[in-house]
Design a protein around this motif. Structure first.
Motif, PDB file in Angstrom:
ATOM      1  N   SER A   3      -0.033   5.497  11.047  1.00  0.00           N
ATOM      2  CA  SER A   3       0.246   4.936   9.527  1.00  0.00           C
ATOM      3  C   SER A   3       1.494   4.401   9.366  1.00  0.00           C
ATOM      4  O   SER A   3       2.063   3.433   8.473  1.00  0.00           O
ATOM      5  CB  SER A   3      -0.365   5.570   8.318  1.00  0.00           C
ATOM      6  N   LEU A   4       2.618   4.908  10.399  1.00  0.00           N
ATOM      7  CA  LEU A   4       4.064   4.498  10.118  1.00  0.00           C
ATOM      8  C   LEU A   4       3.882   3.005  10.473  1.00  0.00           C
ATOM      9  O   LEU A   4       4.642   2.272   9.811  1.00  0.00           O
ATOM     10  CB  LEU A   4       4.851   5.368  10.834  1.00  0.00           C
TER      11      LEU A   4
ATOM     12  N   ASP B  72      12.460  14.358   5.805  1.00  0.00           N
ATOM     13  CA  ASP B  72      12.082  15.862   5.823  1.00  0.00           C
ATOM     14  C   ASP B  72      12.938  16.759   5.189  1.00  0.00           C
ATOM     15  O   ASP B  72      12.655  17.951   4.918  1.00  0.00           O
ATOM     16  CB  ASP B  72      12.154  16.253   7.273  1.00  0.00           C
TER      17      ASP B  72
ATOM     18  N   PHE C 271       0.610   4.704   1.112  1.00  0.00           N
ATOM     19  CA  PHE C 271      -0.359   5.649   2.192  1.00  0.00           C
ATOM     20  C   PHE C 271      -0.507   6.952   1.775  1.00  0.00           C
ATOM     21  O   PHE C 271       0.320   7.661   0.926  1.00  0.00           O
ATOM     22  CB  PHE C 271       0.199   5.669   3.577  1.00  0.00           C
TER      23      PHE C 271
ATOM     24  N   ASP D 129       2.721  -3.523   6.665  1.00  0.00           N
ATOM     25  CA  ASP D 129       2.388  -3.579   5.090  1.00  0.00           C
ATOM     26  C   ASP D 129       3.564  -4.084   4.605  1.00  0.00           C
ATOM     27  O   ASP D 129       3.772  -5.005   3.497  1.00  0.00           O
ATOM     28  CB  ASP D 129       2.117  -2.453   4.345  1.00  0.00           C
ATOM     29  N   LEU D 130       4.787  -3.633   4.801  1.00  0.00           N
ATOM     30  CA  LEU D 130       6.176  -4.344   4.219  1.00  0.00           C
ATOM     31  C   LEU D 130       6.834  -5.218   5.000  1.00  0.00           C
ATOM     32  O   LEU D 130       7.950  -5.533   4.964  1.00  0.00           O
ATOM     33  CB  LEU D 130       7.208  -3.080   4.326  1.00  0.00           C
TER      34      LEU D 130
ATOM     35  N   LEU E  43      11.380   6.119  17.312  1.00  0.00           N
ATOM     36  CA  LEU E  43      10.921   7.510  17.037  1.00  0.00           C
ATOM     37  C   LEU E  43      10.668   8.067  18.582  1.00  0.00           C
ATOM     38  O   LEU E  43      10.702   9.128  18.788  1.00  0.00           O
ATOM     39  CB  LEU E  43       9.778   7.435  16.163  1.00  0.00           C
TER      40      LEU E  43
ATOM     41  N   ALA F   7       3.518   8.028   4.869  1.00  0.00           N
ATOM     42  CA  ALA F   7       4.003   7.349   6.062  1.00  0.00           C
ATOM     43  C   ALA F   7       5.516   7.142   5.771  1.00  0.00           C
ATOM     44  O   ALA F   7       5.720   5.502   6.101  1.00  0.00           O
ATOM     45  CB  ALA F   7       3.305   6.078   6.093  1.00  0.00           C
ATOM     46  N   LEU F   8       6.492   7.962   5.171  1.00  0.00           N
ATOM     47  CA  LEU F   8       7.792   7.482   5.214  1.00  0.00           C
ATOM     48  C   LEU F   8       8.423   7.189   6.496  1.00  0.00           C
ATOM     49  O   LEU F   8       8.205   8.107   7.486  1.00  0.00           O
ATOM     50  CB  LEU F   8       8.510   8.572   4.336  1.00  0.00           C
ATOM     51  N   PHE F   9       9.218   6.528   6.854  1.00  0.00           N
ATOM     52  CA  PHE F   9      10.057   6.367   8.225  1.00  0.00           C
ATOM     53  C   PHE F   9      11.005   7.592   8.331  1.00  0.00           C
ATOM     54  O   PHE F   9      11.941   7.558   7.586  1.00  0.00           O
ATOM     55  CB  PHE F   9      10.577   5.159   8.213  1.00  0.00           C
ATOM     56  N   PRO F  10      10.400   8.376   9.376  1.00  0.00           N
ATOM     57  CA  PRO F  10      11.366   9.525   9.340  1.00  0.00           C
ATOM     58  C   PRO F  10      12.868   9.465   9.888  1.00  0.00           C
ATOM     59  O   PRO F  10      13.525  10.373   9.628  1.00  0.00           O
ATOM     60  CB  PRO F  10      10.557  10.499  10.540  1.00  0.00           C
ATOM     61  N   HIS F  11      12.966   8.195  10.519  1.00  0.00           N
ATOM     62  CA  HIS F  11      14.400   8.007  11.200  1.00  0.00           C
ATOM     63  C   HIS F  11      15.168   7.220  10.085  1.00  0.00           C
ATOM     64  O   HIS F  11      16.317   7.024  10.261  1.00  0.00           O
ATOM     65  CB  HIS F  11      14.351   7.505  12.416  1.00  0.00           C
TER      66      HIS F  11
ATOM     67  N   ASP G 255       2.297   9.523  13.838  1.00  0.00           N
ATOM     68  CA  ASP G 255       1.533   9.009  12.891  1.00  0.00           C
ATOM     69  C   ASP G 255       1.049   7.331  12.806  1.00  0.00           C
ATOM     70  O   ASP G 255       1.989   6.695  12.763  1.00  0.00           O
ATOM     71  CB  ASP G 255       1.728   9.304  11.300  1.00  0.00           C
TER      72      ASP G 255
ATOM     73  N   ASN H 277      -0.519   9.832   3.359  1.00  0.00           N
ATOM     74  CA  ASN H 277       0.499  10.843   3.719  1.00  0.00           C
ATOM     75  C   ASN H 277       1.762  10.157   3.725  1.00  0.00           C
ATOM     76  O   ASN H 277       2.919  10.767   4.037  1.00  0.00           O
ATOM     77  CB  ASN H 277       0.266  11.214   5.201  1.00  0.00           C
TER      78      ASN H 277
ATOM     79  N   ARG I 196       8.904   2.515  -2.571  1.00  0.00           N
ATOM     80  CA  ARG I 196       9.068   1.439  -1.131  1.00  0.00           C
ATOM     81  C   ARG I 196       7.756   0.497  -1.345  1.00  0.00           C
ATOM     82  O   ARG I 196       8.189  -0.645  -1.200  1.00  0.00           O
ATOM     83  CB  ARG I 196       8.791   2.496   0.095  1.00  0.00           C
ATOM     84  N   SER I 197       6.863   1.076  -1.820  1.00  0.00           N
ATOM     85  CA  SER I 197       5.635   0.100  -2.069  1.00  0.00           C
ATOM     86  C   SER I 197       5.784  -0.883  -3.162  1.00  0.00           C
ATOM     87  O   SER I 197       5.088  -1.766  -3.196  1.00  0.00           O
ATOM     88  CB  SER I 197       4.423   0.788  -1.831  1.00  0.00           C
TER      89      SER I 197
ATOM     90  N   GLN J 139      12.888  15.502  14.757  1.00  0.00           N
ATOM     91  CA  GLN J 139      13.665  14.350  14.065  1.00  0.00           C
ATOM     92  C   GLN J 139      14.374  14.660  12.885  1.00  0.00           C
ATOM     93  O   GLN J 139      13.596  14.912  11.874  1.00  0.00           O
ATOM     94  CB  GLN J 139      12.700  12.994  14.132  1.00  0.00           C
TER      95      GLN J 139
ATOM     96  N   MET K 225       0.669  -1.102   0.003  1.00  0.00           N
ATOM     97  CA  MET K 225       0.022   0.195  -0.025  1.00  0.00           C
ATOM     98  C   MET K 225       0.917   1.328   0.161  1.00  0.00           C
ATOM     99  O   MET K 225       1.674   1.293   0.830  1.00  0.00           O
ATOM    100  CB  MET K 225      -0.916   0.019   1.236  1.00  0.00           C
TER     101      MET K 225
END
Lengths: 387, 271
Positions: free
Chosen positions: B163-164, A153, A102, B170-171, B186, A106-110, B161, A104, A167-168, B264, A100
């Protein structure tokens, strides 16, 4: 795509022998309620392999809930979802061969771009060399070369969207689910990204299911559109059929702009009926179906199919009898660049909209507010909708 | 437009100065007098580090300080573990049965008078016939500080979020893996901030500790308190100054950590 690296999701061979006529995805009478609210109501739908399918509907119509049931984040209260002929209800999200994208992103910020794309591959336990080559391939696919070390970011909206897509796609899912994939992009970027998504889908031959509230987006990208309203599918059709042959008043009004005349069938001969409208006019309408006299119907006509002239096409080659002519007065003129939309108040009191393409730069043949005009359209351009 | 919004009127400056003086003047005086050479607390006898030397030769004081640090570290660690779990349950558990009750009970120690918490814990330990000392104080401090950790972690978790985690599942992550590989990294800064908050709270506490401690295991605040009752020695000023300095450092680190967690990666330079 290179074919050497191993597949994460089992190829079709692993599934039970599947007759050719079984669709890739079959949704059978699926329902889902949240408390008293029925988000999805006994919905059935087949989607074939390789389709670009759009679920279109206003917010709250249940389209996102349906998508989340396909991904496994929601469990259906009733009905079945079959993927390749197999019920996927007991399959947890992380074991489903769908991925999927998403809304927004939903990227992993870290994690940086590379690690975001590699995330699903690492989880699948692919060898390092395969992960590296697959990531490089994905980065090239979405044209993000040189950005691999950036954090989410430090990316623009469009770049984030590409990372989410890469990614998906990285796990090569059987079906890619896209939840409002372009909603966060500005108009120009959205249009170019629509084309890129279509191109990508064609090239990969993958099945895409996209959820959107933007009809233009659905029309541009999808081969087939399912219009949802109140948890049900109102109509499933190609973009063209959806627009030119809506099956219900709701679809006609939701997809594009439309003029509607309520009335009842007054007479019928061959494949043509006459509808007497509540405003007192008689409209000739082509109608192949058998509609009995006296039935309450709505006549729908798209604004661009309503033409305007000063006197009406009485002297045209076409016999004037076959044309609906409604006299009235221009009350509003909106110049939109490519189009001009006129509002005409008919003598019957109804307002009809006519949009006329501005095909000439210096057009002297325009109408102004207060001018008397004849709005006319042919019977074939009308659609009869049961009320 | 020309008027500077940031400029302060004389009235503002005065009230700010008075407010700060009210809060910090006693502490400043204490710090200055910790360097007093005189044996009398109220008489200035010139600058000296005499009382700091005195402290490092005071066996009983050093033992109490060591005890306090151990209790603070142990109770902060347990409180962080439990508090984080409670925060996860409150934020991720959406609507489980008895959630309002759970949340209310969790935050009760925030408003409970310490005397009552201390007394009830004392009664419990007596009823259980537990030998009072290091572990009883640690447990008591854990119950005191756990809710603070929950508050800090919960606010961070709520801002994440949802959805994270879904994206991680999902992955290919199962729910536990998704939590460990996405959510936990996080919220680590918030967890660290919570730990440091719990640590300083435990280090400060005298009421609950005095109820739950036993003979021979006095914490530093208890030791100081009992010394003061026999008359204030300038050595107390020196100890207090060191405690203030230590806590100030911990608090600065904690606030930096939580600032880092809310922005972050923003400052991370691309390589």
């Amino acid at each position: 795509m290179t074919e050497e690296s191993p597949e994460i999701y089992a190829p079709q061979a692993n599934l039970p022998a599947m007759p050719a006529d079984v669709p890739l995805l079959r949704i059978e009478g699926v329902s889902k309620s949240f408390g008293n609210f029925r988000a999805v109501d006994r919905l059935s739908l087949d989607i074939a392999a390789g389709e670009f399918f759009a679920l279109l509907g206003p917010s709250g119509c249940g389209k996102t809930t349906l998508l989340r049931m396909l991904a496994g984040f929601e469990t259906a209260d009733g009905g079945r979802i079959l993927l390749g002929g197999r019920d996927i209800a007991p399959v947890l999200p992380h074991e489903r061969p769908v991925n999927m994208m998403f809304q927004n992103y939903a990227l992993f910020p870290h994690l940086d771009v590379r690690d975001n794309i590699a995330f699903g591959l690492k989880r699948a336990g692919l060898p390092r060399a395969d992960i590296d080559s697959r990531v490089a391939e994905m980065v090239a696919l979405v044209k993000l070369e040189g950005m691999e070390k950036r954090k989410p970011d430090q990316l623009s909206g469009g770049q984030k969207q590409r990372v989410a897509l890469a990614r998906s796609l990285a796990r090569r899912p059987k079906i890619l689910l896209l939840d409002e994939p372009l909603a966060a992009l500005d108009r120009k970027l959205r249009e170019s990204t629509q084309l890129e998504l279509m191109e990508l889908q064609r090239r990969l031959g993958m099945t895409f299911i996209v959820v959107t509230h933007d009809q233009e987006e659905a029309m541009t990208m999808a081969n087939r559109i399912g219009v949802m309203n109140g948890g049900r599918l109102e109509q499933v059709a190609s973009p063209r059929d959806l627009y030119e042959a809506p099956q219900s008043r709701w679809v006609a009004e939701f997809v594009g702009d439309v003029n509607l005349f309520d009335g009842e069938v007054a007479s019928r001969e061959h494949s043509r009926i006459t509808v007497s409208t509540s405003g007192g006019a008689a409209l000739a309408v082509a109608e192949p179906r058998n509609v009995s006299v006296g039935t309450a119907v709505s006549v729908a006509i798209r604004p661009e199919k309503v033409k305007l002239s000063r006197r009406g096409p009485g002297s045209d080659a076409v016999s004037s009898q076959l044309i609906n002519r409604l006299e009235g007065e221009v009350t509003d003129v909106s110049y939109l660049g490519g189009l001009t939309v006129y509002k005409v108040k008919l003598d019957s009191g109804a307002v009809v909209r006519s949009s006329i393409a501005n095909t000439v730069r210096l057009d002297r043949d325009t109408y102004s507010v207060g001018q008397r005009v004849v709005a006319w359209f042919t019977p074939d351009d009308c659609v009869v909708l049961q009320r | 437009m020309a008027r500077k919004v940031n400029s302060l009127s004389p009235f503002n400056v005065t009230s700010l100065a008075l407010g700060l003086a009210f809060l910090y003047l006693p502490i400043i005086i204490l710090v200055i007098y910790s360097f007093n050479d005189s044996r009398l607390v109220t008489v200035w006898g010139g600058w000296s580090l005499r009382w700091y030397r005195e402290f490092f030769n005071d066996r009983a004081m050093l033992d109490a300080a060591w005890m306090s640090l151990r209790v603070a570290a142990v109770s902060a660690t347990i409180a962080t573990l439990l508090g984080t779990m409670a925060a996860v349950a409150l934020v991720r558990g959406e609507r489980f049965r008895g959630r309002p009750l759970f949340s209310g009970m969790l935050y009760a120690p925030l408003v409970m008078p310490e005397v009552i918490s201390g007394l009830s814990l004392l009664l419990l330990f007596v009823a259980l016939n537990a030998e009072r000392g290091f572990w009883t104080v640690s447990i008591a401090h854990t119950t005191l500080t756990m809710c603070f950790v929950t508050v800090v972690v919960q606010s961070r978790l709520a801002s994440l979020d949802r959805s994270l985690e879904e994206a991680a599942m999902d992955l290919g992550c199962d729910p536990v893996r998704a939590f460990l590989s996405v959510t936990l990294p996080l919220i680590v800064p918030a967890i660290a901030a919570g730990w440091m908050l719990a640590f300083t709270l435990s280090l400060d506490d005298v009421v609950i500790a005095s109820f739950t401690t036993g003979p021979g295991s006095a914490t530093l605040p208890i030791r100081i308190y009992s010394e003061v009752r026999l008359g204030v020695k300038p050595e107390i000023n020196a100890i207090s100054t060191m405690v203030i300095a230590f806590i100030a450092v911990v608090i600065v680190i904690a606030s930096l950590a939580s600032k880092l967690s809310s922005s972050q990666g923003e400052s991370a330079a691309p390589l």
